[in-house]
Scaffold this motif. Structure first.
Motif, short mmCIF file in Angstrom:
data_model
loop_
_atom_site.label_atom_id
_atom_site.label_comp_id
_atom_site.label_asym_id
_atom_site.label_seq_id
_atom_site.Cartn_x
_atom_site.Cartn_y
_atom_site.Cartn_z
N ALA A 396 0.82 -1.22 0.00
CA ALA A 396 0.00 0.00 0.00
C ALA A 396 0.85 1.26 0.00
N SER A 397 2.16 1.13 -0.05
CA SER A 397 3.07 2.27 -0.19
C SER A 397 3.02 3.20 1.01
N ASP A 398 2.76 2.64 2.19
CA ASP A 398 2.75 3.44 3.41
C ASP A 398 4.19 3.49 3.93
N VAL A 399 4.97 4.44 3.41
CA VAL A 399 6.39 4.48 3.73
C VAL A 399 6.63 4.76 5.20
N THR A 400 5.78 5.60 5.80
CA THR A 400 6.00 5.98 7.20
C THR A 400 5.89 4.76 8.12
N ALA A 401 5.00 3.83 7.79
CA ALA A 401 4.83 2.66 8.65
C ALA A 401 5.54 1.43 8.13
#
Length: 800
Positions: A396-401
């Motif tokens: 999902a491209s959630d880089v922060t997590a």
């Protein structure tokens, strides 16, 4: 049932205890695509019979002739009983001279050899006498005759045991026992083993092949034996449970005992990939009014896990869609429902639906907090949830997590014991995929190595193809091409025998990439064309094969064919973020540039850039950098390619690093920066050597030759102190000496031999009036004269 006495002279055997170490034969289902077959080293393009023959015998004509005469039913029986495991055949080596050994035996020798084959790989003479009802002394005499004829041999440890000289001799001896006598001998072996107190798993193979319908005690013992081996040999457990159902009489408990056997059979069959058996048995089990409510969720989870592991994701989602899952704040599901929530979260993660993943995992947390006493295996559950979240954030491209989630899941996986790992092999696949997507390739290889070992040790053949595919993919990126090719081939064979064409095709595509990287486009093209045809014009299988074939076309100098394939409406590289769109359109950009279609190349680069921005994955970013570098002049391309090289070095992607370094070297050559070009070309060549890639070596040689053709030749005058009389090559060597490089390192950087460096350095000593490297450093290292260091002052060589 009494055993027919063969023509063997002597008195009955003593009634005392028989010393034995009977075979713990691995047994499987009657289904030819069962787990025993799935562990065979199958190869693409072979029929089931050919794979069985290949597994049961080494590749030599006499072995093949002997086994080819056997019927398909006999071959399947041999595969089921474990009479001839592939590992034992391979370790035994060539079977020179054995095909005629059995034909020359006397009738009583043939009978004893057949009973030896039936009893196991390690045969006790006393057990053999007890089973046949023969005199022990005569049995020993016949065994001596078989030793003299090189059919069997005594145990090397000195124990009173005998073994067949080769596993294939045991196979053929077993097939010579008439079916009726075989059943009677199995029954006698079961009684004899019970008499000496042998463990149930040793008695079960004989019970399964001799118990008659209505023998309640035999069915009960088979069920207990299956429980004993469920975690280590689920294929054997499934075979014994099938036998228990066959002999089970009318259940006096109203069907409860039969239901328990069917439940255990579903679990065992799912673990070892007997999908046909699960599909046949599971609906009637789930529909039974006697099924406890707490069992329903567990069985559905087992069913969905098997379907998902075998690449049947739609079927897995359909199974869970039949069960309403309340994920609201008031939901307090029982532990089996928690398993279903975790399974739903795993399927959502694979689809890139991070919102659903977080919602479902929150429901799992609430459920386990509300009923902590009913949540066994807390570490296993937490690792599974962490792996699901890691994959969800990666896709999902959630880089922060993303980084934190992958690191947390990796830590939890490392803390799990080997005993607990088989319960989360599906989570290992999810976490390994997340590690691969986030370019943690070394972590992925380590995890998949552990998962493959665990699957093999626990008989989890249903999950072996996916684990091997993940291992092959990560190894290929790291440049371990031989290992990657072997894992891909094994995965394809196992998937095909498990009737999983999607997984087999995926493994073969990975094998195609390793062939392209290791042997070149000519070797990879036939398989790539076949895969593109088998994958169909669209869908994920079609896109994966199309990408491989397009890369083959581009490597072969056919950019128009590559571009035509990549721009085909039926294979447009669409898919969820992280599924390869950036790599697809980056390759299309490179093909368009090679074809001279600048407008198309820029449009493809824009799509690739957008896809990489959506996925935010390191490999996608590096692919876009390579594509954008192809669109600009040499000076503008240098920082793009340098950044791509840095990314590949950070990721450990050795083949891509070497290829990108060679692109950078060519661009440095075009910009007139020869020393830096020489450095990157030499480094690419040396780093490509461990991969065994011939194409990379040839590319590096071509770049080095191009650099050598452009290099100016100095004509310094002999004699004189200082650097004024040095040739161009001597100046370069002097500069590298002043940087503290050894002769070997200098040779590697300048792609010359060490002896050449030594010869040039001798002339440098003479021309500069020095006698040692220390004197050169003292004279030129501190002063850093411009006339010496200018040729290599800028770029990577100066930084070494």
């Amino acid at each position: 049932m009494t055993l027919p006495r063969p023509a063997l002279a002597g008195t009955p055997a003593p009634t005392g205890p028989a010393r034995s170490r009977p075979a713990e034969a691995r047994t499987g289902p009657a289904d030819p695509a069962g787990p025993a077959c799935a562990t065979f080293p199958a190869e693409p393009g072979r029929s089931l019979r050919e794979n069985l023959l290949h597994a049961l015998g080494p590749r030599e004509p006499r072995s093949a002739d002997a086994l080819s005469a056997l019927s398909d039913a006999t071959l399947r029986e041999l595969a089921r009983t474990g009479l001839c495991s592939p590992a034992s055949v391979r370790s035994a080596g060539p079977a020179t001279g054995w095909p005629g050994a059995l034909a020359a035996l006397t009738p009583e020798q043939t009978t004893v050899a057949g009973y030896c084959a039936l009893l196991g790989p390690d045969v006790s003479p006393s057990l053999l006498a007890a089973v046949g009802g023969w005199d022990l002394g005569r049995v020993l005499a016949v065994l001596d005759e078989l030793v003299a004829r090189h059919v069997v041999r005594e145990d090397e440890s000195g124990a009173p045991l005998f073994h067949f000289r080769h596993p294939l001799l045991r196979v053929l001896a077993y097939t010579r026992v008439p079916p009726g006598r075989r059943i009677a001998a199995h029954a006698a072996a079961a009684r004899a083993l019970a008499g000496v107190g042998a463990p149930l798993p040793q008695r079960a193979p004989h019970l399964a092949r001799s118990a008659a319908p209505g023998e309640t005690e035999a069915a009960r013992l088979l069920h207990r034996a299956a429980h004993h081996v469920l975690d280590t040999r689920p294929d054997s457990a499934a075979d014994w449970l099938l036998a228990a159902l066959r002999v089970h009489p009318t259940d006096p408990e109203g069907g409860a005992a039969t239901l328990r056997t069917r439940i255990l059979l579903c679990v065992a069959a799912a673990r070892c990939g007997q999908r046909a058996e699960v599909v046949r048995r599971m609906p009637e089990v789930l529909a039974s009014p006697l099924l406890p409510p707490e069992e329903r969720g567990r069985l559905l989870d087992v069913y969905a896990r098997m379907e998902d592991g075998l690449g049947r994701h739609r079927e897995a989602r359909a199974l869970l869609a039949t069960e309403p899952l309340d994920t609201g704040p008031a939901a307090v599901p029982a532990t089996p429902d928690t398993a279903l929530l975790l399974r739903s979260a795993a399927l959502s993660a694979a689809a890139g639906d991070l919102v659903a993943v977080r919602e479902l995992l929150a429901a799992v947390t609430a459920a386990t907090a509300a009923s902590p006493g009913r949540a066994p295996g807390d570490a296993v559950r937490r690792m599974s949830a962490a792996a699901t979240l890691a994959l969800g954030t990666a896709l999902a491209s959630d880089v922060t997590a993303r980084d934190a989630a992958v690191a947390d899941a990796t830590r939890r996986a490392d803390l799990l014991t080997d005993a607990a790992l088989p319960e989360v092999l599906d989570a290992v696949v999810r976490l390994g995929r997340a590690q691969y997507l986030t370019s943690r390739h070394r972590d992925a290889v380590r995890l998949f190595d552990r998962g493959v070992r665990s699957a093999r040790a626990g008989g989890r053949t249903a999950e072996l193809p996916a684990l091997l595919i993940g291992h092959a993919r990560a190894e290929a990126v790291l440049g371990r091409l031989a290992s990657a090719s072997a894992s891909a081939a094994e995965a394809a064979g196992a998937a095909r025998l498990l009737d999983c064409p999607e997984l087999a095709h995926e493994a073969e595509v990975i094998g195609g990439w390793t062939t392209l990287w290791s042997a070149g486009h000519e070797a990879a093209e036939p398989a790539a064309r076949d895969l593109a045809g088998a994958g169909g014009p669209s869908g994920e299988r079609g896109r994966a094969a199309a990408l491989l074939l397009a890369a083959v076309h581009l490597e072969a100098g056919r950019p128009h064919e590559s571009l035509r394939l990549l721009l085909s409406p039926a294979a447009d590289g669409s898919g969820p973020p992280g599924s390869g769109r950036a790599a697809w359109w980056s390759l299309a950009c490179l093909a368009a540039v090679a074809a001279g279609l600048d407008g198309t190349a820029r449009r493809c680069a824009a799509v690739a850039r957008a896809a990489a921005g959506a996925s935010r994955l390191p490999a996608d970013h590096a692919a876009v950098l390579r594509a954008e570098a192809a669109l600009v002049a040499d000076e503008a391309a240098l920082p793009l390619l340098a950044s791509a090289v840095d990314q590949h070095v950070h990721d450990g992607a050795l083949p891509l690093e070497c290829r990108t370094r060679l692109l950078l070297a060519r661009r440095l050559l075009g910009a007139g920066r020869l020393p830096e070009a020489a450095f990157h070309a030499g480094l690419a060549k040396s780093r490509a050597e461990p991969t065994g890639s011939e194409p990379l070596r040839l590319l590096a040689v071509d770049v080095q030759r191009a650099i050598g053709a452009r290099r100016p030749r100095g004509t310094g005058s002999p004699g004189g102190a200082g650097a004024a009389g040095l040739s161009q090559r001597e100046r370069e060597i002097l500069a590298l000496v002043c940087r503290g490089m050894s002769n070997r390192a200098i040779a590697g950087a300048l792609f010359v031999s060490v002896k050449t460096v030594e010869a040039h350095l001798t002339r440098v000593f003479r021309k500069t009036g020095t006698r040692s490297r220390a004197a050169l450093l003292a004279t030129f290292g501190a002063a850093r004269p411009t006339e010496v260091l200018a040729p290599v002052e800028s770029g990577a060589v100066a930084r070494v």
